[in-house]
Design a protein around this motif. Sequence first.
Motif, PDB file in Angstrom:
ATOM      1  N   LEU A 303      42.675  66.171  68.032  1.00 53.57           N
ATOM      2  CA  LEU A 303      42.123  64.876  68.428  1.00 53.57           C
ATOM      3  C   LEU A 303      41.037  64.407  67.472  1.00 53.57           C
ATOM      4  O   LEU A 303      41.097  63.302  66.914  1.00 53.57           O
ATOM      5  N   VAL A 304      40.020  65.223  67.269  1.00 52.52           N
ATOM      6  CA  VAL A 304      38.839  64.778  66.538  1.00 52.52           C
ATOM      7  C   VAL A 304      39.108  64.640  65.042  1.00 52.52           C
ATOM      8  O   VAL A 304      38.349  63.979  64.323  1.00 52.52           O
ATOM      9  N   ALA A 305      40.208  65.217  64.567  1.00 53.40           N
ATOM     10  CA  ALA A 305      40.556  65.085  63.154  1.00 53.40           C
ATOM     11  C   ALA A 305      40.842  63.638  62.773  1.00 53.40           C
ATOM     12  O   ALA A 305      40.796  63.283  61.595  1.00 53.40           O
ATOM     13  N   TYR A 306      41.113  62.777  63.764  1.00 54.38           N
ATOM     14  CA  TYR A 306      41.369  61.361  63.484  1.00 54.38           C
ATOM     15  C   TYR A 306      40.077  60.580  63.204  1.00 54.38           C
ATOM     16  O   TYR A 306      40.137  59.429  62.789  1.00 54.38           O
ATOM     17  N   ASN A 307      38.925  61.184  63.439  1.00 53.37           N
ATOM     18  CA  ASN A 307      37.660  60.502  63.168  1.00 53.37           C
ATOM     19  C   ASN A 307      37.244  60.706  61.716  1.00 53.37           C
ATOM     20  O   ASN A 307      37.308  61.833  61.190  1.00 53.37           O
ATOM     21  N   GLY A 308      36.767  59.626  61.096  1.00 55.72           N
ATOM     22  CA  GLY A 308      36.364  59.702  59.699  1.00 55.72           C
ATOM     23  C   GLY A 308      34.882  59.953  59.494  1.00 55.72           C
ATOM     24  O   GLY A 308      34.478  60.506  58.468  1.00 55.72           O
ATOM     25  N   HIS A 309      34.050  59.542  60.463  1.00 56.76           N
ATOM     26  CA  HIS A 309      32.602  59.673  60.303  1.00 56.76           C
ATOM     27  C   HIS A 309      32.143  61.021  60.858  1.00 56.76           C
ATOM     28  O   HIS A 309      31.658  61.135  61.979  1.00 56.76           O
ATOM     29  N   ARG A 310      32.306  62.041  60.026  1.00 55.75           N
ATOM     30  CA  ARG A 310      31.914  63.398  60.388  1.00 55.75           C
ATOM     31  C   ARG A 310      31.162  64.005  59.211  1.00 55.75           C
ATOM     32  O   ARG A 310      31.328  63.592  58.059  1.00 55.75           O
ATOM     33  N   THR A 311      30.340  64.998  59.484  1.00 55.12           N
ATOM     34  CA  THR A 311      29.587  65.658  58.425  1.00 55.12           C
ATOM     35  C   THR A 311      30.543  66.288  57.418  1.00 55.12           C
ATOM     36  O   THR A 311      31.535  66.921  57.800  1.00 55.12           O
ATOM     37  N   GLU A 312      30.249  66.091  56.157  1.00 54.06           N
ATOM     38  CA  GLU A 312      31.104  66.630  55.104  1.00 54.06           C
ATOM     39  C   GLU A 312      31.200  68.150  55.221  1.00 54.06           C
ATOM     40  O   GLU A 312      30.202  68.847  55.404  1.00 54.06           O
ATOM     41  N   GLY A 313      32.432  68.648  55.143  1.00 54.23           N
ATOM     42  CA  GLY A 313      32.623  70.096  55.227  1.00 54.23           C
ATOM     43  C   GLY A 313      32.640  70.630  56.642  1.00 54.23           C
ATOM     44  O   GLY A 313      32.576  71.863  56.838  1.00 54.23           O
TER      45      GLY A 313
END
Length: 636
Positions: A303-313
């Motif tokens: 599910l959350v893999a579809y979000n782009g605004h996440r901390t790098e790495g």
Amino acid sequence: MISPLEISQIKLTEIQQEAVKWGEGTLLVLAGPGSGKTQVLTCRIARLLDSSRDQHFRVLALTFTNKAADEMKTRVANFVPGLEDRANIGTFHSFCAQILRQHGVHLGINPDFAIYSDDNDRHAVLVDALRRAQSGGQSVRPDDIRFLGVIDRLKSRLIEPDNALTALARFDEREEIVIAYRAYEEELRRINALDFNSLIFDAFRLITTFPAIAARYRQSHPYWLIDEFQDTNTAQYKLIVALAGSAFRNIFVVADDDQIIYGWNGASYRQILAFLNDFAAQSIQLPTNYRCPPAIVEAANRLVAYNGHRTEGKKPLIAGKTESKYPVPEHMQVRSFSTDSDEAREVAREIANRDHSTWGRTAILSRTRALLEPVQAALVALNVPAVIAQRRDDFLSAEFRWLVSCLKQVVRPLDRRNFELLVESFNRMTGTSIAADQIITDSEATGASFLTTWLAVANASDLTARDMRIVRSITELGLNPTRSKSVVEAIVSEFSTTEVEKDVDLAEDLNAWRELTKDSSSHIGKNAPLDRFLQELQLRSKEPSPKSDSVTLMTIHAAKGREFDFVYLIGLAEEIMPSYQSKQKGDQSLEMEEERRNCFVAITRARECLVLSYAAKYHGWPKKPSRFLREMQFVA
């Protein structure tokens, strides 16, 4: 001999111990749901205290709910008995109240200030402020009370009245808003009160105007820890930056950018990025989830893999739970229904058919409260105890409203608004018809306080034996405020002998009061002065904990930080979750990403079994299954 701290560390993984043993400098711990972050935080606090037994500094730990603060304080006390008083653990708002009690006089704020968290109270303050401004010749109208929401937003952005015009450039009525804002602030100061936003707002004003106060906190509290850092809004982040100054860097924060669900309150992944940049922070990750079965962890990752605004790495969650009481096919299931009524009825029936011992470990979650109410009604119809959990800013019963008003009046004898509530609740409790206006007039004529004048009238009224005893108790309290604890205990005892089974509100308030006083005592001490107790009371919800056999119904926002063996997430349909508003913003919008995080938070509340459900129609309107079900690969 092995210390309690060493015993606790035996249960920590290698990466958790690395976080606990972190030395000097700034650290961001990216901790996924169920990764043991509370254990890491409390073990770190305990280690800092245990290794400095001959020193007197305090450790500052900030979080977002009183429940979380109380749990942290209890754990620290268990790890290092006798040292827990050196741990200053509380919410952002309680910490700011602490700062303002000690130093607010520099801004004209007396230490016994009232805290207005209820919207009705703040509305009344603005009404009085506008009336006073109008009598002073200012150009205001009664309907300017509509500006209260704008005033709240300005304060939440730390914008003072003198600087508000620029921020209001797009408002046609900006000058009227500034006048109302200034009048509102002057009225709060006149009655020595703060609203909820004022706690952060005025604490920030204080430490930026008098930087020596911030320097004192850096010296007395050389280590800071912040829980749920992803929930900080701009004002809270600026407060931390101002407190830290240019050189302080011993800040340890725990965050998860996949659990940012308070965007409406200013929470944003940008705060995490700013922290990494502004403080040159290092970071470590705690990706192992020990709460949920592997099937839920896998679905959460998809599910959350579809979000782009996440901390790098950012690492995906790792399933750390290897055992369950229930077969694997029950760990995660999907239900579909024809209508929302069918969904409510059948979810309730499924829970009712489970063993009664599971009810207290079951939660029903949804995007909005409106979806929960039919399920609660269906559960109650099946004789299943069910409670919709929500924050309650005031007591329900006349008895406890009256008691708290009396305590406030002792601390703030000139508070007219509180006095009017005191008289109104006493009249409702006793059936009397004492006129608050007349008491105020008589008080001003004689020079006696409002409370003293009212007590003379109440003592002469035709009251029941119980009511006469509690009035005499308040008379005693007025003569000797230091006896507040014993007087309050006597009055609450009188309330508990009432036929509470016939008064649901009083029964709930009694349970809430007992929990509140117990939690407050553990947080501020049993012998805290009355004004300190009242301020702590104002910051806490007046809702009692549900009974141990009750099913809990909650919005997802209210469920943050909670966990249950059995979780039902209902309403997984397009325009329900995700909401219509987020769909209007677009598939790649920040709003859609927050809706996805809401779903992520909801499903990771489950310790054993998760049921996801949706209907083909809500309120008669056809709906498609939520995209989140597709993203988790449960529907085509």
